[in-house]
Design a protein around this motif. Structure first.
Motif, mmCIF file in Angstrom:
data_model
loop_
_atom_site.group_PDB
_atom_site.id
_atom_site.type_symbol
_atom_site.label_atom_id
_atom_site.label_comp_id
_atom_site.label_asym_id
_atom_site.label_seq_id
_atom_site.Cartn_x
_atom_site.Cartn_y
_atom_site.Cartn_z
ATOM 1 N N THR A 265 1.139 -1.139 -0.164
ATOM 2 C CA THR A 265 -0.010 -0.253 -0.236
ATOM 3 C C THR A 265 0.726 1.066 -0.051
ATOM 4 O OG1 THR A 265 -1.674 -1.105 1.373
ATOM 5 C CG2 THR A 265 -1.593 1.195 1.086
ATOM 6 N N LEU A 266 2.054 1.457 0.679
ATOM 7 C CA LEU A 266 2.932 2.504 0.806
ATOM 8 C C LEU A 266 3.638 2.403 -0.503
ATOM 9 C CD1 LEU A 266 4.279 4.483 2.374
ATOM 10 C CD2 LEU A 266 5.838 2.638 3.252
ATOM 11 N N PHE A 267 3.792 1.654 -1.008
ATOM 12 C CA PHE A 267 4.366 1.484 -2.364
ATOM 13 C C PHE A 267 3.707 1.962 -3.314
ATOM 14 C CE2 PHE A 267 7.235 -1.442 -5.508
ATOM 15 C CZ PHE A 267 7.735 -0.355 -6.146
ATOM 16 N N SER A 371 -7.622 9.552 -14.721
ATOM 17 C CA SER A 371 -6.298 9.231 -13.941
ATOM 18 C C SER A 371 -6.559 9.554 -12.550
ATOM 19 C CB SER A 371 -5.118 9.924 -14.569
ATOM 20 O OG SER A 371 -5.350 11.250 -14.599
ATOM 21 N N GLN A 372 -7.194 10.824 -12.410
ATOM 22 C CA GLN A 372 -7.525 11.096 -10.852
ATOM 23 C C GLN A 372 -8.407 10.122 -10.258
ATOM 24 O OE1 GLN A 372 -8.292 15.158 -11.217
ATOM 25 N NE2 GLN A 372 -6.467 15.850 -10.439
ATOM 26 N N ALA A 373 -9.660 9.892 -10.934
ATOM 27 C CA ALA A 373 -10.709 8.915 -10.164
ATOM 28 C C ALA A 373 -10.331 7.596 -9.963
ATOM 29 C CB ALA A 373 -11.708 9.097 -11.374
ATOM 30 N N LEU A 374 -9.274 7.022 -11.071
ATOM 31 C CA LEU A 374 -8.900 5.716 -10.954
ATOM 32 C C LEU A 374 -7.721 5.702 -9.897
ATOM 33 C CD1 LEU A 374 -8.876 4.314 -14.476
ATOM 34 C CD2 LEU A 374 -10.464 3.932 -12.763
ATOM 35 N N SER A 375 -7.100 6.596 -9.735
ATOM 36 C CA SER A 375 -6.031 6.691 -8.644
ATOM 37 C C SER A 375 -6.928 6.498 -7.151
ATOM 38 C CB SER A 375 -5.250 7.713 -8.749
ATOM 39 O OG SER A 375 -4.310 7.941 -9.740
ATOM 40 N N ARG A 376 -7.888 7.078 -7.114
ATOM 41 C CA ARG A 376 -8.407 7.150 -5.920
ATOM 42 C C ARG A 376 -9.258 5.790 -5.768
ATOM 43 N NH1 ARG A 376 -13.121 11.503 -4.401
ATOM 44 N NH2 ARG A 376 -14.237 10.444 -6.040
ATOM 45 N N SER A 377 -9.804 5.253 -6.620
ATOM 46 C CA SER A 377 -10.876 4.194 -6.599
ATOM 47 C C SER A 377 -9.837 2.864 -5.962
ATOM 48 C CB SER A 377 -11.490 3.747 -7.750
ATOM 49 O OG SER A 377 -10.857 3.568 -8.718
ATOM 50 N N LEU A 378 -8.573 2.932 -6.938
ATOM 51 C CA LEU A 378 -7.634 1.692 -6.730
ATOM 52 C C LEU A 378 -6.990 1.925 -5.485
ATOM 53 C CD1 LEU A 378 -6.527 -0.554 -8.444
ATOM 54 C CD2 LEU A 378 -4.540 0.814 -9.291
ATOM 55 N N GLN A 381 -9.019 0.102 -2.572
ATOM 56 C CA GLN A 381 -8.768 -1.081 -2.446
ATOM 57 C C GLN A 381 -7.708 -1.689 -1.467
ATOM 58 O OE1 GLN A 381 -10.043 -3.705 -6.005
ATOM 59 N NE2 GLN A 381 -10.079 -1.728 -7.011
ATOM 60 N N LEU A 382 -6.699 -0.665 -1.475
ATOM 61 C CA LEU A 382 -5.610 -1.023 -0.595
ATOM 62 C C LEU A 382 -5.459 -0.605 0.593
ATOM 63 C CD1 LEU A 382 -2.803 0.088 -3.447
ATOM 64 C CD2 LEU A 382 -3.977 -2.197 -3.126
ATOM 65 N N ILE A 383 -6.687 -0.276 1.242
ATOM 66 C CA ILE A 383 -6.985 0.165 2.626
ATOM 67 C C ILE A 383 -7.571 -0.902 3.412
ATOM 68 C CG2 ILE A 383 -8.000 1.929 4.186
ATOM 69 C CD1 ILE A 383 -8.394 3.670 1.614
ATOM 70 N N PRO A 384 -7.099 -1.121 4.898
ATOM 71 C CA PRO A 384 -7.723 -2.105 5.479
ATOM 72 C C PRO A 384 -8.984 -1.952 5.966
ATOM 73 C CG PRO A 384 -5.253 -1.593 6.149
ATOM 74 C CD PRO A 384 -5.841 -0.765 5.118
ATOM 75 N N LYS A 385 -10.091 -2.442 6.055
ATOM 76 C CA LYS A 385 -11.242 -2.360 6.460
ATOM 77 C C LYS A 385 -11.202 -1.630 7.644
ATOM 78 C CE LYS A 385 -13.636 -5.915 3.466
ATOM 79 N NZ LYS A 385 -13.836 -4.966 2.693
ATOM 80 N N ARG A 444 -2.624 -7.094 -7.136
ATOM 81 C CA ARG A 444 -3.447 -8.209 -6.858
ATOM 82 C C ARG A 444 -2.940 -8.670 -5.280
ATOM 83 N NH1 ARG A 444 -7.439 -11.036 -9.008
ATOM 84 N NH2 ARG A 444 -6.848 -10.450 -11.050
ATOM 85 N N ARG A 445 -1.774 -8.843 -5.273
ATOM 86 C CA ARG A 445 -1.139 -9.271 -3.890
ATOM 87 C C ARG A 445 -1.448 -8.201 -2.895
ATOM 88 N NH1 ARG A 445 4.337 -9.776 -2.194
ATOM 89 N NH2 ARG A 445 4.987 -9.475 -4.470
ATOM 90 N N ALA A 446 -1.107 -6.965 -3.431
ATOM 91 C CA ALA A 446 -1.570 -5.713 -2.521
ATOM 92 C C ALA A 446 -2.749 -5.579 -2.053
ATOM 93 C CB ALA A 446 -1.047 -4.436 -3.336
ATOM 94 N N ILE A 447 -3.781 -5.746 -2.646
ATOM 95 C CA ILE A 447 -5.046 -5.901 -2.392
ATOM 96 C C ILE A 447 -5.247 -7.080 -1.335
ATOM 97 C CG2 ILE A 447 -7.356 -6.090 -3.008
ATOM 98 C CD1 ILE A 447 -6.750 -4.852 -5.608
ATOM 99 N N GLU A 448 -4.906 -8.053 -1.455
ATOM 100 C CA GLU A 448 -4.890 -9.139 -0.628
ATOM 101 C C GLU A 448 -4.265 -9.120 0.724
ATOM 102 O OE1 GLU A 448 -3.445 -12.570 -2.920
ATOM 103 O OE2 GLU A 448 -5.326 -12.831 -4.124
ATOM 104 N N GLN A 449 -3.152 -8.240 0.521
ATOM 105 C CA GLN A 449 -2.293 -7.780 1.828
ATOM 106 C C GLN A 449 -3.037 -7.079 2.831
ATOM 107 O OE1 GLN A 449 1.239 -4.949 2.020
ATOM 108 N NE2 GLN A 449 2.238 -7.115 2.099
ATOM 109 N N ALA A 450 -3.972 -6.121 2.278
ATOM 110 C CA ALA A 450 -4.677 -5.354 3.007
ATOM 111 C C ALA A 450 -6.035 -5.807 3.712
ATOM 112 C CB ALA A 450 -5.170 -4.299 2.115
ATOM 113 N N GLY A 451 -6.283 -7.235 3.197
ATOM 114 C CA GLY A 451 -7.378 -7.969 3.733
ATOM 115 C C GLY A 451 -8.582 -7.985 2.961
ATOM 116 N N ASN A 452 -8.388 -7.283 1.526
ATOM 117 C CA ASN A 452 -9.669 -7.004 0.857
ATOM 118 C C ASN A 452 -9.639 -8.206 -0.259
ATOM 119 O OD1 ASN A 452 -10.409 -4.887 2.113
ATOM 120 N ND2 ASN A 452 -8.857 -3.656 1.113
ATOM 121 N N THR A 453 -10.891 -8.273 -0.899
ATOM 122 C CA THR A 453 -10.729 -9.290 -2.094
ATOM 123 C C THR A 453 -10.702 -8.622 -3.520
ATOM 124 O OG1 THR A 453 -12.339 -10.795 -0.907
ATOM 125 C CG2 THR A 453 -12.367 -11.126 -3.395
#
Length: 458
Positions: A265-267, A371-378, A381-385, A444-453
């Motif tokens: 997520t930091l990366f 580019s701004q909208a997709l950056s925020r939405s992506l 998905q990298l934020i822990p619930k 994909r691994r970054a999203i899973e690391q944050a605990g999301n699907t």
């Protein structure tokens, strides 16, 4: 009535949410009319007058703010860079206070009216008072960033997780409409300057002042409709010592420490900071490039910037449609390729010709919003619930407080070569490095690391 609707109504009313949207409507006028269009060329002309030159005769001229010799054309990029650099130190303090204060509405009013007042005070930016212009811009731009941090801190209190993206998107849409509407009025003034008996410089100055008045006037709507709420204490941080600043910094430190558990997520955030720096620099300095290097008048420049403002809507929809088909990560990478192409084309644009510049502006508009909208939405998905507020607060601080290297590089490149073309092509580094940094994120691994699907398509 659905559970989601019941929960949302418990958080806020429709009236309060509409009031929240109006702060985006209010402050976007500063970004479009002042930063993107009028202040760069106008402040440069003031600096050139102070240097005793005009346009092409300024190649060897210098001004000396605080005893430092710089080219008149570098003043605005340096002012942008300094203001954004200073917000790195200001915004964490503001965020800390906002998180621990039960008077967020008063904080919003404080920073909004300071920024709007500094903008309106540019009425007195005449003659060779370039230091006055640079100083007022520093105050206004820092206040703008601070007010947006407080403004965004209301979002988790207005909508639950299911509805937060919708509410946030409405605010973003309101911002484009508000900023575009005032800019449209100012475009008409530019086109009618002869009928109004005004020079281009006078129209620019009054347009800048109008943004300050717009900002202050429409800020009253959220101030009347938003309500303060009790402070919610993070159990992991503790109840605090009673000092807003001290407790707020403890909360900020806890958030930063938690990032170590989510290195991917930091990366991603680092990659975002790099390419977003390039995007923000293009937005801030496009008008200066158009006037100073390409020799285009405000009659061409301002309508083009206005077109960009509204095409950003279409761009967000277009790239959003593409993201649903090939994935947000791939679409965002494609947008960075398009940004790279845009910079290369800008370098080769012929001077004095409106059609190529307008066409390039259309390309910027289509890629900007997406580019701004997709950056925020992506990033979402990298934020822990359960930590959406903390992490989006850090995202906002990063967005507003670190986009200073681009203007600095632009200013240094021009100061060294006295060529705006070299200055604009220097920005390629942000998009190229940002592209490869984003490409290196195993999303994909970054999203899973944050605990999301992860979604099916990335």
């Amino acid at each position: 009535m659905s559970t989601s609707t019941v929960e949302e109504e418990q958080l806020s009313t429709r009236r309060e949410r509409v009031g929240w949207y109006f702060y985006d409507w209010a402050n976007s006028a500063f970004s479009t009319t002042v930063v993107t269009v009028f202040l760069g060329p106008y402040l440069t002309s003031i600096a050139e007058k102070a240097a005793g030159c005009d346009g092409d005769a300024c190649d060897d001229a210098v001004i000396r703010p605080l005893g430092i010799a710089i080219a008149p054309g570098s003043l605005f990029p340096y002012a942008v860079s300094l203001s954004v650099f200073l917000t790195v130190f200001v915004l964490p303090v503001v965020g800390a206070v906002a998180d621990r204060s039960a008077r967020k509405k008063e904080l919003l009013a404080l920073f909004a009216y300071i920024g709007a007042g500094a903008t309106a005070a540019m009425l007195f930016l005449t003659g060779d008072r370039y230091l006055l212009g640079a100083g007022l811009f520093l105050i206004a731009n820092i206040s703008m960033g601070a007010s947006v941090v407080v403004y965004n801190s209301f979002l988790p209190q207005l909508a639950n997780e299911e509805d937060r993206d919708r509410v946030s998107s409405f605010g973003w849409a309101f911002g484009y409409l508000g900023g575009g509407l005032l800019l449209l009025v100012n475009v008409v003034a530019v086109l009618m300057k002869d009928s109004l008996g005004m020079t281009t410089g006078e129209v620019a100055r009054y347009s800048i002042v109008s943004a300050g008045l717009w900002w202050a006037g429409f800020t009253t709507i959220p101030l009347l409709r938003l309500r303060n709420r009790p402070v919610v204490v993070d159990p992991a941080v503790g109840a605090g010592t009673g000092s807003v600043l001290t407790d707020g910094f403890r909360q900020l430190w806890h958030t930063l420490k938690s990032l170590k558990a989510f290195p991917l997520t930091l990366f991603f955030l680092v990659a975002y900071l790099v390419y977003n720096d390039g995007i923000q620099t293009v937005i801030a300095l496009a008008s200066q490039y158009g006037t100073q290097e390409l020799g285009l008048s405000d009659d061409v420049l301002v309508p083009t910037i206005l077109m960009v403002q509204f095409l950003a809507f279409a761009g967000a929809l277009l790239l959003g449609w593409m993201a649903r088909r090939i994935g947000a990560w791939k679409t965002l990478l494609l947008s960075l390729v398009l940004w790279t192409v845009i910079i290369v084309i800008a370098y080769f644009l012929p001077g004095g010709q409106a059609v190529p510049f307008v066409a390039l502006g259309g390309g910027i508009g289509l890629v900007l919003g997406g580019s701004q909208a997709l950056s925020r939405s992506l990033f979402s998905q990298l934020i822990p619930k359960g930590k959406e507020g903390e992490y989006f607060g850090l995202y906002e601080i990063s967005d507003k407080g670190t986009s200073w290297l681009g203007p600095l590089l632009f200013g240094l490149a021009y100061d060294t070569t006295r060529s705006y073309r070299v200055a604009i092509i220097s920005l390629l580094v942000f998009f190229v490095v940002g592209f490869f940094a984003l490409l290196a994120v195993p999303i994909r691994r970054a999203i899973e690391q944050a605990g999301n699907t992860p979604p099916v398509k990335l």
